[in-house]
Scaffold this active site. Sequence first.
Site, PDB file in Angstrom:
ATOM      1  CE  LYS A   1      21.078 -41.832 -42.506  1.00  0.00           C
ATOM      2  NZ  LYS A   1      21.770 -41.049 -41.480  1.00  0.00           N
TER       3      LYS A   1
ATOM      4  NE  ARG B   1      21.343 -30.085 -41.033  1.00  0.00           N
ATOM      5  CZ  ARG B   1      22.333 -30.233 -40.157  1.00  0.00           C
ATOM      6  NH1 ARG B   1      23.234 -29.274 -40.008  1.00  0.00           N
ATOM      7  NH2 ARG B   1      22.417 -31.311 -39.417  1.00  0.00           N
TER       8      ARG B   1
END
Length: 490
Positions: A271, A345
């Site tokens: 990020k 996930r």
Amino acid sequence: MLLKAKPTTWQKVDSDTVVFFVSETAWKKELGELDRAFFSQVILHAEAQGFTGGLGKFFSYPMVDKTRVRRVLLAGTGKSADLNIYRIRKVAALLVKQVRGLGSVNLALSLTSEPVSMLKTAELVVGMTEGLFLGSYRFQKYQAHRKDEKLVEVWLLVSAARLEVAAQAIEQGKLFSQATNYARDLINEPPSLTTPTYLANEAKKLAKKGIEVEILDKKQIEKLGMHSYLSVSRGSEEAPKFIKLIYKAGRQRVVIAGKAITFDTGGLSLKDSKNMETMKLDMAGAAAVLGIFSVLAALKPNVTVVGLIAATENMPGSKATKPGDIVKALNGKTIEVLNTDAEGRLTLADVLSYAVTLKPEAIIDLATLTGACMVALGEEIAGMWSNNSQLTANLQKNAEAAGEKVWPMPLEEEYRDLVKSDVADLRNIAKNRYGGAVTAALFLEEFVAKIAWAHLDIAGPAFEEKETPVNPKGGVGFGVRMLLNWLKSF
Ligand code: BES
Ligand code: ZN
Ligand code: ZN
């Protein structure tokens, strides 16, 4: 803060400040009906100051003599027709802020006055209690010089007939707020402190509160076959911890799972610094689960609850999973990892697969899963995906009573191809860039078999960028109260 119900009236109480709840436009009439002589001066001054009784508007009036009450505080609740628990919670939270500057440490809240006397006692008092406790939360541990003055005593003035119900409602409101504030603390603590091991130690403390606690270390997680979860932790020096909590009661059983990335750098799909700033929040789902379990033994809902937390950091170390790697989840499905920042996930794939083996009535997961959900619903509303419409309706009803906002979202079959891989069963990011929160939910659905399941994407409401009346800046503890309400309904 001491909070208690008292079967008395405002005329007889000797608190520093007595609070009267009034409604917009009708406030003069309401006060007049309480005691025209006593309130005549108050009404004149309030009117001169432009007080309207609007939601969250206050008017403070000092009573110098002839009475033991030192100050009358009018609290506006807005239009009375649609007064509800949500607005009561908000007014109570604003009240905390209002009296902070007044030097008041002893408050009496008159609940026999219009318009609040119209609400059901339980609802009204739960809302008041939560507003007071949630509204006074501060995370000031690291600011030695900043100690806000605290309310020490609050009395809820009720009729004798309502006393018992009020006392119970206070207990519930306190438990729900404690659980929420505990979750807030866990989120707000710095990420190098709240490692997977730290969360496991917090879980272990719950053993003293009547919860069965099991912690699996890396070897045991490997042995189980949770390779998707483990792939996320490969770039980190911190050991992953799989936390299992059990509260036993009743014949039905549900699983509540929380995403627990104790810090999300994005991994090799790193990020940028702006997007990484708040990524200590990425264990807010797990914080909610720990918050819930911290009060289950006291709340005693009639259902067995299993809490699951797959805790890990997501770091770009030299052993980190690389885009293009393929991992196998516990249920046998293979996943092509194309973006290591879609790591939530990957951990949940194994958690949900594991939950299925427990054959529960329902599985709920809470996850700060996608920025796309924030684009779709904004910062205050969680997205809810479910394969069961009754569960959806139930959760939404319980969220509303808790003052938490969730909105149903679709598991669109037409989009399922977007998460199918060319070289594995699934890919961890969709083939196109739209509907990212929906494709993330479709990915998760691949791991819940046919069990009733609801996925809550709490990326928006988990963390407050600016203070609101009920929620401070930082961790919100979102999901705690809606799920406690839901568990209580079994
Ligand atoms: N933890 C983030 C999601 C997030 C973003 C939560 C902002 C709270 C605030 C998650 O792991 C993530 O990075 N998701 C990616 C998914 C993408 C790579 C498909 C995202 O939303 O950008
Ligand atoms: Zn991520
Ligand atoms: Zn994440």
